[in-house]
Design an enzyme around this catalytic site. Structure first.
Site, mmCIF file in Angstrom:
data_model
loop_
_atom_site.group_PDB
_atom_site.id
_atom_site.type_symbol
_atom_site.label_atom_id
_atom_site.label_comp_id
_atom_site.label_asym_id
_atom_site.label_seq_id
_atom_site.Cartn_x
_atom_site.Cartn_y
_atom_site.Cartn_z
ATOM 1 N NE ARG A 49 4.891 10.059 17.930
ATOM 2 C CZ ARG A 49 5.946 9.852 18.728
ATOM 3 N NH1 ARG A 49 6.393 10.807 19.465
ATOM 4 N NH2 ARG A 49 6.567 8.677 18.760
ATOM 5 C CB THR A 50 -1.129 6.480 17.288
ATOM 6 O OG1 THR A 50 -0.158 6.929 16.347
ATOM 7 C CG2 THR A 50 -2.441 6.269 16.576
ATOM 8 C CE LYS A 78 -7.277 -17.967 28.542
ATOM 9 N NZ LYS A 78 -8.285 -17.845 29.600
ATOM 10 N NE ARG A 99 0.256 2.218 15.527
ATOM 11 C CZ ARG A 99 1.106 3.248 15.640
ATOM 12 N NH1 ARG A 99 2.201 3.114 16.345
ATOM 13 N NH2 ARG A 99 0.855 4.385 15.056
ATOM 14 C CG HIS A 127 -0.642 6.041 10.789
ATOM 15 N ND1 HIS A 127 -1.750 6.259 11.587
ATOM 16 C CD2 HIS A 127 0.439 6.182 11.611
ATOM 17 C CE1 HIS A 127 -1.351 6.498 12.826
ATOM 18 N NE2 HIS A 127 -0.033 6.464 12.870
HETATM 19 N N1 CP Z 1 3.229 8.976 14.435
HETATM 20 C C1 CP Z 1 3.015 7.805 15.079
HETATM 21 O O1 CP Z 1 2.270 6.925 14.599
HETATM 22 O O2 CP Z 1 3.677 7.703 16.257
HETATM 23 P P1 CP Z 1 3.553 6.479 17.265
HETATM 24 O O3 CP Z 1 4.108 5.258 16.571
HETATM 25 O O4 CP Z 1 4.333 6.871 18.483
HETATM 26 O O5 CP Z 1 2.083 6.294 17.556
#
Ligand code: CP
Length: 300
Positions: A49-50, A78, A99, A127
């Site tokens: 999703r993100t 490297k 992320r 998040h």
């Molecule tokens: N909700 C969420 O962060 O989903 P993903 O890990 O699929 O991005």
């Protein structure tokens, strides 16, 4: 707002501005134009999703993306440092969306580059873009963010989505029901933040008996990847399965949310009830992320 690293960094007014901008985008009253702008999506952890909603958000605003999935095919293999990788990517892009499994990595990125950085999830910590899309979803389903009773269930200890969401909702007049096995309770520092803001919460270990007075139940996955000891995971892995017959006495406005991915904590038979909101919630992520990116790039 120069970066979006933690919900702690956002005021209530900034939060509401982001939600208003998202609503304008969804309703077609505003369409920021990011032609010529490029977002670097650096994902060092899996994501459906993100990653895809940020990619979609950029492209819906005529912008573009470059994507790094892990460091395996980069010069970090490297010996390049993470800081040098970030400084280089910042030469090619207008905004970095990152992320990582390492807590604090987004904050570190914001310190070493001079373009906006968005935290798309750092370990068990935060998040914030998920929390903003969650607020947007709660407001859409309930018409307000005030005077609601919100249940957060599942992995409250390692779940970055519930950490960010609890902090985001603490700017509003809400009551919480925290539902988790005792090993996975909400961390003390988040509970202290809530008490400082006079936000009340109760803690329980069972879903049944604790959802009939809720407006929202936010279910989370018990995250195998966050457990240091696999035996601890085995003890709690099937703690909850929300089933259709558990919804007989819930409120009419009750909605079930989940950041997804789900494993088995919501039975698929719940998907066809009017209470299930988790896939629309994922769709709301595009409008919210369009809002965040356009505001950070000054293109509202
Ligand atoms: N909700 C969420 O962060 O989903 P993903 O890990 O699929 O991005």
């Amino acid at each position: 707002m120069e970066n979006l690293i933690s919900m702690r960094d956002l005021s209530k007014e900034e939060t509401l501005d982001i939600l208003k901008n998202a609503e304008n985008i969804e309703k077609g009253r505003s369409l920021p134009n990011l032609q010529g702008k490029l977002a670097a999506l650096l994902f060092f952890e899996p994501s459906t999703r993100t990653q895809f909603s940020f990619d979609t958000a950029m492209k819906r605003m005529n912008g573009n993306t470059i994507i790094m999935s892990g460091s395996k095919h980069t010069s970090q293999q490297k010996g390049e440092t993470f800081a040098d990788t970030l400084k280089t990517i910042a030469q090619y892009s207008d905004i970095i969306i990152i992320r990582s499994p390492i807590e604090g990595s987004a904050r570190f990125a914001a310190e070493v580059v001079d373009i906006p950085v968005v935290n798309a999830g750092d370990g068990s910590n935060q998040h914030p873009t998920q929390a903003l899309l969650d607020l947007y979803s709660i407001k859409k389903t309930q018409g307000t963010l005030e005077n609601l009773k919100i249940g957060l269930a599942g992995d409250l200890r390692f779940g970055r989505t519930v950490h960010s969401l609890a902090q985001a909702l603490s700017n509003f007049n809400v009551e919480f029901e925290f539902i988790s096995p005792s090993f996975l309770q909400m961390p003390k520092n988040i509970k202290e933040d809530l008490l400082d803001k006079n936000i009340s919460f109760e803690e329980s270990t069972e879903i049944e008996g604790n959802i009939n007075d809720l407006d929202i139940l936010y279910v989370t996955r018990i995250q195998k990847e966050r457990f240091a000891d696999p035996e601890d995971f085995e003890k709690v892995k099937n703690s909850y399965v929300l089933k259709k017959n558990m919804l007989d006495d819930v409120k009419n406005n009750f909605r079930i949310m989940h950041p997804l991915p789900r494993v088995n904590e919501i039975d698929t038979e719940v998907d066809n009830t009017k209470y299930a909101y988790y896939f629309t919630q994922a769709k709301n992520g595009v409008f919210t992320r369009q809002s965040i990116i356009s505001m950070l790039l000054g293109e509202v």
